[in-house]
Design an enzyme around this catalytic site. Structure first.
Site, PDB file in Angstrom:
ATOM      1  N   GLU A  90       0.830  -1.205   0.000  1.00 10.25           N
ATOM      2  CA  GLU A  90       0.000   0.000   0.000  1.00 10.25           C
ATOM      3  C   GLU A  90       0.871   1.264   0.000  1.00 10.25           C
ATOM      4  O   GLU A  90       1.878   1.308   0.697  1.00 10.25           O
ATOM      5  CB  GLU A  90      -0.789  -0.040   1.321  1.00 10.25           C
ATOM      6  CG  GLU A  90      -2.198   0.435   1.253  1.00 10.25           C
ATOM      7  CD  GLU A  90      -2.909   0.178   2.596  1.00 10.25           C
ATOM      8  OE1 GLU A  90      -3.120  -0.988   2.956  1.00 10.25           O
ATOM      9  OE2 GLU A  90      -3.231   1.163   3.262  1.00 10.25           O
ATOM     10  N   CYS A 103       3.606   8.252   1.160  1.00 10.46           N
ATOM     11  CA  CYS A 103       3.844   7.357   2.279  1.00 10.46           C
ATOM     12  C   CYS A 103       4.099   5.972   1.694  1.00 10.46           C
ATOM     13  O   CYS A 103       3.230   5.422   1.025  1.00 10.46           O
ATOM     14  CB  CYS A 103       2.616   7.360   3.187  1.00 10.46           C
ATOM     15  SG  CYS A 103       2.698   6.135   4.501  1.00 10.46           S
ATOM     16  N   CYS A 110       4.046  -7.120   8.636  1.00 13.18           N
ATOM     17  CA  CYS A 110       4.868  -6.599   9.729  1.00 13.18           C
ATOM     18  C   CYS A 110       4.828  -7.605  10.872  1.00 13.18           C
ATOM     19  O   CYS A 110       3.828  -8.286  11.080  1.00 13.18           O
ATOM     20  CB  CYS A 110       4.308  -5.255  10.191  1.00 13.18           C
ATOM     21  SG  CYS A 110       5.294  -4.435  11.470  1.00 13.18           S
ATOM     22  N   CYS A 114       1.763  -4.451  16.930  1.00 15.88           N
ATOM     23  CA  CYS A 114       1.070  -3.371  17.654  1.00 15.88           C
ATOM     24  C   CYS A 114      -0.439  -3.640  17.667  1.00 15.88           C
ATOM     25  O   CYS A 114      -1.020  -4.021  16.651  1.00 15.88           O
ATOM     26  CB  CYS A 114       1.356  -2.018  17.013  1.00 15.88           C
ATOM     27  SG  CYS A 114       3.103  -1.578  17.084  1.00 15.88           S
ATOM     28  N   LEU A 213       5.338   6.415  19.727  1.00 18.64           N
ATOM     29  CA  LEU A 213       5.466   6.278  21.181  1.00 18.64           C
ATOM     30  C   LEU A 213       4.168   5.722  21.777  1.00 18.64           C
ATOM     31  O   LEU A 213       4.174   4.678  22.422  1.00 18.64           O
ATOM     32  CB  LEU A 213       5.824   7.645  21.782  1.00 18.64           C
ATOM     33  CG  LEU A 213       6.152   7.667  23.264  1.00 18.64           C
ATOM     34  CD1 LEU A 213       7.356   6.799  23.589  1.00 18.64           C
ATOM     35  CD2 LEU A 213       6.410   9.102  23.741  1.00 18.64           C
TER      36      LEU A 213
END
Ligand code: SAH
Length: 339
Positions: A90, A103, A110, A114, A213
């Site tokens: 993407e 981007c 991945c 997360c 973060l």
């Protein structure tokens, strides 16, 4: 077969030398490939004999447009690109100040895990090669007939988990024989592989660094991001300080506000104590609800209150503009729908 675009200028030079061709041929070929040539036939100043020789060992391939979505609201374009092995990635092209920003993805999938992110749902398939990352830019430029001036490595994947290829991508993109985009116009976003941040700082490529973060304490961060088990916030901050000392680039901290996870007044106060005095900036992101995940946004009003609390305590923050909300399927969601 090796994609010719994956060779660094040095590798191409030594190959050309090895086959007994004149050194300047390496420059000519490099320019063709990185300006978007998709076949050897397009390389009009290269002899037939050399083209045949090249085609014995190399191919030229740029990711193909598989699907394209254009926002009716702000013109943001989201692409699904198909790689030579059929994998889908993407990319997003947005208006940025007076230019265009892209981007790009750095991996197929991945493995960082997360809890709010769609890109990691099916794990990591493989790394992208340097030219598969650059190819997203070249294809978008050709397809939209534009010149892209700004790059964020913030698409699918963890760029520092594909370190060597991402570095070669940046070097190639930086080259005046290639896309010629300066380090100041390149931003890499990482979930915080602290060791690799030191390595990046030592590469002498002063690109902008963005750190995902998302929480002000280790305890809270571990709930959202498994990487927090490997590196404490303290270790991450030390790596960021090192990066800043080396590059003098102001660091951005990304903070996706998730209801009941990281968005109380207490969180804002802890966050401001952590970052106060650093030359940095906080990018507050309304979390993008992912179907497979249970994450809820906080209200616009609460976001403003969070922002204000940070500012009153000495930390700069902005709420990220949402682009392409009518094709709202960012952060790996388009690819997932496709899978
Ligand atoms: N792996 C890198 C870059 C890719 S993610 C990183 O972690 O930084 C790009 C950014 O989008 C990161 O800040 C990531 O935390 C954020 N992100 C991922 N999923 C999101 C979601 N559902 N809502 C809001 N931000 C998200």
């Amino acid at each position: 077969m090796v994609n010719l675009g994956d060779l660094t200028p040095e590798e191409l030079k030594s190959y050309i030398k090895e086959i007994g061709e004149a050194a300047f041929r390496a420059d000519q070929i490099y320019k063709w490939v990185h300006s978007g040539a998709e076949s050897f036939d397009e390389m009009t100043n290269i002899s037939q004999k050399l083209k045949e020789k090249l085609s014995e060992s190399f191919e030229v391939f740029i990711p193909e447009v598989y699907k394209k979505y254009v926002s009716k609201i702000d013109g943001t374009v989201k692409y699904l690109f198909k790689l030579s092995d059929g994998n889908i990635i993407e990319s997003v092209v947005m208006d940025y100040h007076h230019g265009k920003s892209i981007c790009v993805s750095s991996q197929v999938g991945c493995r960082m895990g997360c809890s709010f992110c769609a890109s990691t749902l099916n794990g990591l398939s493989r790394n992208l090669t340097p030219f598969e990352i650059e190819g997203q830019i070249i294809r978008a430029q050709k397809d939209m007939n534009i010149r892209i001036s700004n790059i964020v490595i913030m698409g699918i994947g963890e760029p520092l988990d594909n370190f060597a290829n991402v570095i070669n991508f940046i070097k190639n993109t930086n080259s005046d024989k290639g896309l010629n985009i300066g380090c100041r116009h390149i931003t890499l976003s990482t979930c915080g592989l602290a060791d690799k941040i030191y390595d990046l700082a030592d590469c002498n490529l002063p690109i902008n660094l963005a750190i995902s973060l998302h929480a002000p304490t280790d305890e809270r961060r571990k709930v959202l991001m498994p990487i927090a088990n490997a590196y404490s916030i303290k270790a991450l901050m030390e790596a960021c300080d090192y990066y800043y000392d080396k590059t003098h680039r102001r660091i951005t901290f990304e903070y996706a506000l998730v209801k009941d996870k990281n968005s109380t007044r207490e969180d804002a106060l802890t966050l401001s104590r952590l970052l106060r005095g650093k030359n940095c900036h906080i990018n507050l992101i309304p979390v993008n609800p992912v179907r497979e995940r249970e994450n809820t946004r906080i209200s616009k009003k609460d976001m403003e209150i969070f922002k204000k609390t940070l500012e009153e305590n000495g930390v700069n923050a902005t709420v990220r503009r949402e682009l392409g909300s009518d094709i709202n399927a960012s952060c790996g969601q388009l690819r997932n729908q496709e899978l």
